[in-house]
Enzyme design. Structure first.
Site, PDB file in Angstrom:
ATOM      1  N   ARG A  24      -3.162  11.893  -9.984  1.00  4.44           N
ATOM      2  CA  ARG A  24      -3.356  11.594  -8.558  1.00  4.44           C
ATOM      3  C   ARG A  24      -2.137  12.007  -7.756  1.00  4.44           C
ATOM      4  NH1 ARG A  24      -4.302   5.747  -7.313  1.00  4.44           N
ATOM      5  NH2 ARG A  24      -4.055   6.738  -5.301  1.00  4.44           N
ATOM      6  N   ARG A  46      -6.963   4.357  -1.161  1.00  7.81           N
ATOM      7  CA  ARG A  46      -6.732   3.558   0.023  1.00  7.81           C
ATOM      8  C   ARG A  46      -6.432   4.411   1.261  1.00  7.81           C
ATOM      9  NH1 ARG A  46      -4.726  -1.280   1.726  1.00  7.81           N
ATOM     10  NH2 ARG A  46      -2.994  -1.011   3.153  1.00  7.81           N
ATOM     11  N   CYS A 102      -6.693  -3.386  -5.312  1.00  8.93           N
ATOM     12  CA  CYS A 102      -6.104  -2.258  -6.014  1.00  8.93           C
ATOM     13  C   CYS A 102      -5.072  -2.811  -6.962  1.00  8.93           C
ATOM     14  CB  CYS A 102      -5.519  -1.285  -5.000  1.00  8.93           C
ATOM     15  SG  CYS A 102      -3.812  -0.936  -5.167  1.00  8.93           S
ATOM     16  N   ILE A 135       7.911  -4.714  -1.342  1.00  6.30           N
ATOM     17  CA  ILE A 135       6.803  -4.097  -0.585  1.00  6.30           C
ATOM     18  C   ILE A 135       5.446  -4.513  -1.150  1.00  6.30           C
ATOM     19  CG2 ILE A 135       5.818  -1.921   0.277  1.00  6.30           C
ATOM     20  CD1 ILE A 135       8.649  -2.303   1.295  1.00  6.30           C
ATOM     21  N   ARG A 154      -3.244  -5.488  -0.741  1.00  5.39           N
ATOM     22  CA  ARG A 154      -3.164  -4.389   0.211  1.00  5.39           C
ATOM     23  C   ARG A 154      -4.258  -4.408   1.289  1.00  5.39           C
ATOM     24  NH1 ARG A 154      -1.856   1.076  -3.015  1.00  5.39           N
ATOM     25  NH2 ARG A 154      -0.597   1.596  -1.239  1.00  5.39           N
ATOM     26  N   PRO A 155      -4.236  -5.415   2.162  1.00 16.03           N
ATOM     27  CA  PRO A 155      -5.244  -5.460   3.226  1.00 16.03           C
ATOM     28  C   PRO A 155      -5.011  -4.372   4.289  1.00 16.03           C
ATOM     29  CG  PRO A 155      -3.672  -7.252   3.473  1.00 16.03           C
ATOM     30  CD  PRO A 155      -3.302  -6.527   2.219  1.00 16.03           C
ATOM     31  N   VAL A 156      -5.964  -4.267   5.225  1.00 14.77           N
ATOM     32  CA  VAL A 156      -5.836  -3.281   6.307  1.00 14.77           C
ATOM     33  C   VAL A 156      -5.790  -3.971   7.672  1.00 14.77           C
ATOM     34  CG1 VAL A 156      -6.808  -1.275   5.115  1.00 14.77           C
ATOM     35  CG2 VAL A 156      -8.348  -2.921   6.196  1.00 14.77           C
ATOM     36  N   ASP A 157      -5.369  -5.254   7.676  1.00 17.58           N
ATOM     37  CA  ASP A 157      -5.385  -6.014   8.924  1.00 17.58           C
ATOM     38  C   ASP A 157      -4.530  -5.375  10.029  1.00 17.58           C
ATOM     39  OD1 ASP A 157      -3.376  -6.712   7.039  1.00 17.58           O
ATOM     40  OD2 ASP A 157      -2.849  -8.491   8.189  1.00 17.58           O
ATOM     41  N   LYS A 173       2.436  14.648  -1.295  1.00 16.87           N
ATOM     42  CA  LYS A 173       1.081  14.078  -1.230  1.00 16.87           C
ATOM     43  C   LYS A 173       0.949  13.138  -0.037  1.00 16.87           C
ATOM     44  CE  LYS A 173       0.074  10.312  -3.712  1.00 16.87           C
ATOM     45  NZ  LYS A 173      -0.640   9.173  -3.148  1.00 16.87           N
ATOM     46  N   ASN A 174       1.938  12.268   0.155  1.00 16.55           N
ATOM     47  CA  ASN A 174       1.813  11.246   1.189  1.00 16.55           C
ATOM     48  C   ASN A 174       1.956  11.800   2.599  1.00 16.55           C
ATOM     49  OD1 ASN A 174       1.352   9.393  -0.769  1.00 16.55           O
ATOM     50  ND2 ASN A 174       3.313   8.295  -0.547  1.00 16.55           N
TER      51      ASN A 174
HETATM   52  C1  UD1 Z   1       2.050   4.217   1.653  1.00 12.69           C
HETATM   53  C2  UD1 Z   1       2.141   5.237   0.543  1.00 12.69           C
HETATM   54  C3  UD1 Z   1       2.488   4.564  -0.774  1.00 12.69           C
HETATM   55  C4  UD1 Z   1       3.752   3.720  -0.628  1.00 12.69           C
HETATM   56  C5  UD1 Z   1       3.634   2.769   0.555  1.00 12.69           C
HETATM   57  C6  UD1 Z   1       4.936   2.031   0.854  1.00 12.69           C
HETATM   58  C7  UD1 Z   1       0.595   6.946   1.251  1.00 12.69           C
HETATM   59  C8  UD1 Z   1      -0.706   7.631   1.020  1.00 12.69           C
HETATM   60  N1  UD1 Z   1       0.870   5.924   0.430  1.00 12.69           N
HETATM   61  O1  UD1 Z   1       0.987   3.341   1.320  1.00 12.69           O
HETATM   62  O2  UD1 Z   1       2.669   5.582  -1.769  1.00 12.69           O
HETATM   63  O3  UD1 Z   1       3.935   2.955  -1.798  1.00 12.69           O
HETATM   64  O4  UD1 Z   1       3.293   3.511   1.751  1.00 12.69           O
HETATM   65  O5  UD1 Z   1       5.962   2.925   1.051  1.00 12.69           O
HETATM   66  O6  UD1 Z   1       1.369   7.329   2.107  1.00 12.69           O
HETATM   67  N2  UD1 Z   1      -0.164  -4.169   4.420  1.00 12.69           N
HETATM   68  C9  UD1 Z   1      -0.857  -5.216   4.968  1.00 12.69           C
HETATM   69  N3  UD1 Z   1      -1.758  -4.957   5.961  1.00 12.69           N
HETATM   70  C10 UD1 Z   1      -1.999  -3.692   6.408  1.00 12.69           C
HETATM   71  C11 UD1 Z   1      -1.278  -2.633   5.848  1.00 12.69           C
HETATM   72  C12 UD1 Z   1      -0.361  -2.893   4.852  1.00 12.69           C
HETATM   73  O7  UD1 Z   1      -0.674  -6.377   4.582  1.00 12.69           O
HETATM   74  O8  UD1 Z   1      -2.847  -3.515   7.297  1.00 12.69           O
HETATM   75  C13 UD1 Z   1       0.837  -4.441   3.360  1.00 12.69           C
HETATM   76  C14 UD1 Z   1       0.512  -3.773   2.042  1.00 12.69           C
HETATM   77  O9  UD1 Z   1      -0.351  -4.581   1.271  1.00 12.69           O
HETATM   78  C15 UD1 Z   1       1.868  -3.623   1.433  1.00 12.69           C
HETATM   79  C16 UD1 Z   1       2.782  -3.362   2.630  1.00 12.69           C
HETATM   80  O10 UD1 Z   1       2.049  -3.827   3.753  1.00 12.69           O
HETATM   81  O11 UD1 Z   1       2.259  -4.815   0.821  1.00 12.69           O
HETATM   82  C17 UD1 Z   1       3.145  -1.899   2.877  1.00 12.69           C
HETATM   83  O12 UD1 Z   1       1.986  -1.121   2.893  1.00 12.69           O
HETATM   84  P1  UD1 Z   1       1.885   0.278   3.645  1.00 12.69           P
HETATM   85  O13 UD1 Z   1       3.234   0.676   4.141  1.00 12.69           O
HETATM   86  O14 UD1 Z   1       0.773   0.191   4.628  1.00 12.69           O
HETATM   87  O15 UD1 Z   1       1.473   1.228   2.448  1.00 12.69           O
HETATM   88  P2  UD1 Z   1       0.385   2.362   2.431  1.00 12.69           P
HETATM   89  O16 UD1 Z   1       0.351   3.070   3.732  1.00 12.69           O
HETATM   90  O17 UD1 Z   1      -0.882   1.847   1.871  1.00 12.69           O
END
Ligand code: UD1
Length: 420
Positions: free
Chosen positions: A399, A93, A117, A329, A122-125, A22-23
């Site tokens: 999912r 997300r 969530c 994480i 889980r921000p997108v910064d 899926k990922n």
């Molecule tokens: C992806 C996976 C998810 C997995 C995660 C970690 C997909 C669709 N999902 O999620 O199943 O659990 O990797 O292996 O592939 N963060 C920030 N700012 C950002 C982005 C992330 O603070 O802009 C934080 C997140 O809140 C989290 C950490 O970074 O605490 C890791 O997140 P990230 O690796 O980005 O996970 P996803 O890509 O959302």
């Protein structure tokens, strides 16, 4: 709402076909936004998250059709809309991944912020800072991110302050259509990123460093169509490995690749689970004897994956000894612990660490799924528990796990979906 009923206590025996990841499938589908030509994906799992992304991409103008058994053909001849609305994005997300490709191709994107969530803020910064470094102007209004780069994106050096799978994927896709060279430092090294990079390369992208923490992308003016098979799902494979370990018996995981699962397989082997790799996949077995408690810390790849943490906690609840499981994480990813405790597990949460004192037996109970991986951990516990378990709210499971109950029942589990 569907529920899963399990009568525990039966060992598993048989072969489980591992689905496409899926990922990996999600970012690969998003990559179709980068070209007018068709992107044909094989081995796409049938999951609720995939259907949701299909809806999101369709409203951007991507024509999507089934391709043979288990494939998808996606073609974005023209982008009909650069807006990804709240109603769709809030449900998943990963839909935020469209922001980079849209701004790279069209010079603008308006994507709803994913919102909170269950497993943390889980921000997108990191996504936004990266796009900004590539020259996009970012504004936030009414819960939407507006990213604009009317003259196109420009290659730049981006140093991620910590590892993010999604931000790495978003930026590597955007960089493919940027002018000049982009260097991504401290990039995620998950196998799904390797799969995305391999597909982008076959589309004509010039990317170096796959599988390392430094990706160098030399922007190509345009990308072309491709046919690509999604890699096998290491999280599904790891979950079935733990199912064999907790229920006992022997499962062959057809298509699973040991190299994508080194850390979890090492821990399972140390706990006393038998693991062997053959040409068709991995075989995981436990015959009778109890297994030992092991400690784990979740980390970015190649460390122990957070997406197997809940399943491992279910396993450790029956181990001999005490296990410490540290989640680094996500800040709120122990919601399965109280549910496992309803089945007799002994778990103490101290900050980021769960202390799991192994018990000799678990007992079936009604439990509630709280997120995707948490729900499957409850199914694993139920396989080993005495008596009946009902897992409520299984939409979380749908999912991320394709035909879970069918795959398990074919190997001897007494498991059924109850539909109201
Ligand atoms: C992806 C996976 C998810 C997995 C995660 C970690 C997909 C669709 N999902 O999620 O199943 O659990 O990797 O292996 O592939 N963060 C920030 N700012 C950002 C982005 C992330 O603070 O802009 C934080 C997140 O809140 C989290 C950490 O970074 O605490 C890791 O997140 P990230 O690796 O980005 O996970 P996803 O890509 O959302």
């Amino acid at each position: 709402m569907d529920r899963i009923w399990v009568q525990g206590g039966r060992p598993l025996d048989g072969t489980v076909p591992i689905s496409g990841a899926k990922n990996a499938a999600l970012p690969l589908m998003v990559a179709s936004l980068l070209t007018e030509e068709a992107v044909e994906l094989e081995n796409v799992p049938r999951l609720a998250d995939i259907s949701l992304l299909t809806d999101i991409l369709a409203q951007h103008g991507v024509a999507i059709e089934p391709l043979g058994a288990g494939g998808l053909r996606l073609q974005a001849r023209e982008i009909a809309s650069t807006t990804a609305p709240y109603d769709l994005v809030r449900k998943m997300r990963a839909s935020f991944l469209v922001s980079g490709p849209l701004v790279a191709r069209c010079g603008e994107a308006q994507v709803s912020l994913p919102g909170g969530c269950a497993i943390g803020a889980r921000p997108v910064d990191l996504h936004l800072r990266g796009l900004e470094a590539l020259g996009a102007q970012i504004a936030l209004a009414d819960g939407y991110v507006l990213a604009r780069a009317p003259k196109g994106l420009k290659g730049a050096r981006v140093v991620f302050p910590f590892v993010s799978v999604g931000a790495t994927e978003n930026l590597v896709m955007a960089a493919c259509l940027a002018q000049g060279t982009t260097v991504l430092e401290n990039a995620a090294q998950e196998p799904e990123i390797g799969d995305l990079v391999a597909c982008l390369q076959a589309m004509g992208a010039d990317i170096e460093g796959a599988g390392t923490s430094r990706l160098v992308v030399r922007g190509a003016g345009r990308l072309k169509g491709v046919r690509h098979a999604v890699l096998p799902d290491r999280i599904e494979a790891g979950t079935f490995a733990m199912a064999a370990a907790i229920a006992g018996g022997s499962l062959t995981l057809a298509g699973a690749r040991a190299r994508d699962l080194e850390a979890p397989l090492r821990v399972l082997a140390e706990a006393g689970i038998e693991i062997s790799e053959g040409p068709g996949g991995l075989t995981v077995a436990r015959n009778g004897a109890r297994f030992a408690a092991r400690d784990v810390v979740t980390e970015p790849f190649p460390g122990f994956p957070t997406d197997l943490q809940a399943q491992f906690m279910a396993l450790m609840s029956l181990a001999e000894g005490t296990s410490h499981i540290k989640e680094t994480i996500f800040e709120n990813r122990f919601m399965h612990a109280p549910e496992l405790m309803r089945m007799g597990a002994r778990i103490l949460i101290r900050g980021q660490t769960a202390e799991v004192a192994g018990v000799e037996r678990l007992k079936g109970a009604p439990v509630m799924a709280t997120d995707l991986r948490a729900s499957v951990s409850l199914v694993l516990a139920a396989l080993a528990a005495e008596g009946e378990t009902i897992v409520n709210r299984v939409y979380h499971l749908d999912r991320g796990f394709e035909r879970l109950e069918e795959k398990l029942s074919r190997c001897g589990a007494l498991i059924r979906r109850l539909t109201d």
